[in-house]
Write a protein that holds these residues in place. Structure first.
Motif, short mmCIF file in Angstrom:
data_model
loop_
_atom_site.label_atom_id
_atom_site.label_comp_id
_atom_site.label_asym_id
_atom_site.label_seq_id
_atom_site.Cartn_x
_atom_site.Cartn_y
_atom_site.Cartn_z
N ARG A 24 0.83 -1.21 0.00
CA ARG A 24 0.00 0.00 0.00
C ARG A 24 0.87 1.26 0.00
N HIS A 25 1.96 1.25 0.75
CA HIS A 25 2.86 2.40 0.76
C HIS A 25 3.48 2.61 -0.62
N VAL A 26 3.89 1.53 -1.25
CA VAL A 26 4.48 1.61 -2.59
C VAL A 26 3.50 2.22 -3.57
N GLN A 27 2.24 1.83 -3.45
CA GLN A 27 1.21 2.37 -4.35
C GLN A 27 0.96 3.85 -4.08
N VAL A 28 0.92 4.23 -2.80
CA VAL A 28 0.70 5.64 -2.45
C VAL A 28 1.82 6.51 -3.00
N LEU A 29 3.04 5.99 -2.97
CA LEU A 29 4.20 6.74 -3.47
C LEU A 29 4.30 6.72 -5.00
N ARG A 30 3.37 6.01 -5.65
CA ARG A 30 3.34 5.90 -7.11
C ARG A 30 4.67 5.39 -7.67
N MET A 31 5.21 4.40 -7.00
CA MET A 31 6.44 3.81 -7.49
C MET A 31 6.16 2.95 -8.71
N ARG A 32 7.19 2.79 -9.54
CA ARG A 32 7.05 2.04 -10.79
C ARG A 32 8.14 0.99 -10.89
N ALA A 33 7.94 0.11 -11.85
CA ALA A 33 8.94 -0.95 -12.08
C ALA A 33 10.31 -0.34 -12.28
N ASP A 34 11.32 -0.98 -11.69
CA ASP A 34 12.73 -0.60 -11.72
C ASP A 34 13.07 0.53 -10.75
N ASP A 35 12.07 1.03 -9.99
CA ASP A 35 12.39 1.99 -8.93
C ASP A 35 13.12 1.27 -7.80
N GLU A 36 14.03 1.99 -7.14
CA GLU A 36 14.82 1.40 -6.08
C GLU A 36 14.27 1.80 -4.72
N MET A 37 14.44 0.91 -3.76
CA MET A 37 14.02 1.16 -2.37
C MET A 37 15.01 0.49 -1.44
N ARG A 38 14.88 0.75 -0.16
CA ARG A 38 15.66 0.07 0.87
C ARG A 38 14.71 -0.68 1.78
N LEU A 39 15.07 -1.90 2.15
CA LEU A 39 14.30 -2.71 3.07
C LEU A 39 15.16 -3.03 4.29
N PHE A 40 14.55 -3.05 5.48
CA PHE A 40 15.27 -3.46 6.68
C PHE A 40 14.34 -4.25 7.57
N ASP A 41 14.90 -5.22 8.29
CA ASP A 41 14.07 -6.09 9.13
C ASP A 41 14.33 -5.91 10.62
N GLY A 42 15.07 -4.87 10.98
CA GLY A 42 15.29 -4.57 12.39
C GLY A 42 16.49 -5.27 13.00
N SER A 43 17.15 -6.13 12.24
CA SER A 43 18.30 -6.85 12.78
C SER A 43 19.61 -6.10 12.56
N GLY A 44 19.55 -4.93 11.93
CA GLY A 44 20.74 -4.16 11.63
C GLY A 44 21.04 -4.22 10.14
N GLY A 45 21.45 -3.11 9.57
CA GLY A 45 21.72 -3.07 8.15
C GLY A 45 20.46 -2.95 7.32
N GLU A 46 20.64 -2.82 6.02
CA GLU A 46 19.51 -2.69 5.10
C GLU A 46 19.87 -3.32 3.77
N VAL A 47 18.86 -3.54 2.95
CA VAL A 47 19.03 -4.25 1.68
C VAL A 47 18.53 -3.38 0.55
N ARG A 48 19.33 -3.26 -0.49
CA ARG A 48 18.86 -2.60 -1.70
C ARG A 48 17.87 -3.51 -2.42
N ALA A 49 16.81 -2.95 -2.93
CA ALA A 49 15.80 -3.74 -3.63
C ALA A 49 15.26 -2.95 -4.82
N ILE A 50 14.98 -3.66 -5.91
CA ILE A 50 14.43 -3.07 -7.13
C ILE A 50 13.02 -3.60 -7.34
N LEU A 51 12.08 -2.70 -7.53
CA LEU A 51 10.69 -3.10 -7.77
C LEU A 51 10.57 -3.72 -9.15
#
Length: 241
Positions: A24-51
């Motif tokens: 839902r957040h991705v849709q609100v931000l009007r992100m599109r294919a090949d847009d980049e984001m960062r994901l984190f799970d609270g364990s430290g560090g983050e991951v680059r991700a491509i939609l």
């Protein structure tokens, strides 16, 4: 760069289906294919991700490089906050995350206007945890601060806290930050709700080893006091200096 918290351990690589709330957040931000984001799970560090794929109710990303990034302060700062009403508590939590607070302990005190109990207390705690999570997404922290279940001040004072300093914010305090030696471990702050702590509550805290900290000659509102103290502590002992 959009950042999203994932409430489960992220896989090491490959494609990953985003949780519904993140979709839902991705849709609100009007992100599109090949847009980049960062994901984190609270364990430290983050991951680059491509939609890679976005639909009405689903989104898949390709997980990329893992980044070992910590934005945590060298000062472990914990806040025991008298529960305040309206948006004051929300504001304290949100800005407290930005200022590097690691643990939040909501307290029910004598002068607290908001009374919590049973299911209502549980719902409030979950809401406060959502606010803390969202603040981490915004400010770049990859470790989610802990929001403990609310408890009475009396019960809290009976606990044995492992801390280098236990500082009670008090308008009648006569000790300033310069009067304290640099900490050798955790620092706990305590702030009252609207109207502050009662005289009896302050004396009970002092009897349990808390010491007063003054923040200047002006009386600060509940949503200001803890944040001003956190900023001062991070400037002197943390990473804001």
């Amino acid at each position: 760069m959009p950042r999203f918290f994932i409430p489960e351990t992220l896989p090491q690589a490959g494609e990953y289906a985003l949780p519904d709330d993140v979709v839902r957040h991705v849709q609100v931000l009007r992100m599109r294919a090949d847009d980049e984001m960062r994901l984190f799970d609270g364990s430290g560090g983050e991951v680059r991700a491509i939609l890679r794929d976005l639909g009405k109710r689903h989104a898949r990303v390709e997980l990329g490089e893992r980044l070992t990034i910590s934005r945590e302060s060298p000062l472990t700062l914990c806040l025991a906050q008298g529960v305040s009403t309206g948006e004051r508590m929300d504001f304290t939590l949100q800005k407290g995350v930005e200022l590097g607070i690691s643990v939040f302990q909501p307290l029910v005190t004598e002068r607290a206007v908001l009374r919590l109990g049973g299911e209502r207390a549980g719902r409030k705690t979950e809401r406060w945890r959502d606010i803390v999570q969202a603040a981490c997404e915004q400010c770049g922290r990859n470790t989610i601060p802990e929001v403990l279940p609310s408890m009475t001040l009396d019960a809290f004072l009976q606990q044995s806290l492992e801390a280098s300093h236990r500082l009670l914010l008090s308008p009648v305090g006569n000790r300033r930050l310069a009067d304290y030696a640099p900490p050798q471990g955790k620092v706990w702050l305590m702030a009252g709700p609207e109207g502050g702590l009662s005289d009896g509550e302050e004396q009970a805290a002092f009897a349990r080893g808390w010491t007063p900290l003054a923040l200047g000659p002006r009386v600060l509102r509940t949503e200001t006091a803890a944040l001003a103290a956190a900023a001062a502590l991070q400037t002197v002992w943390g990473d804001l200096g």
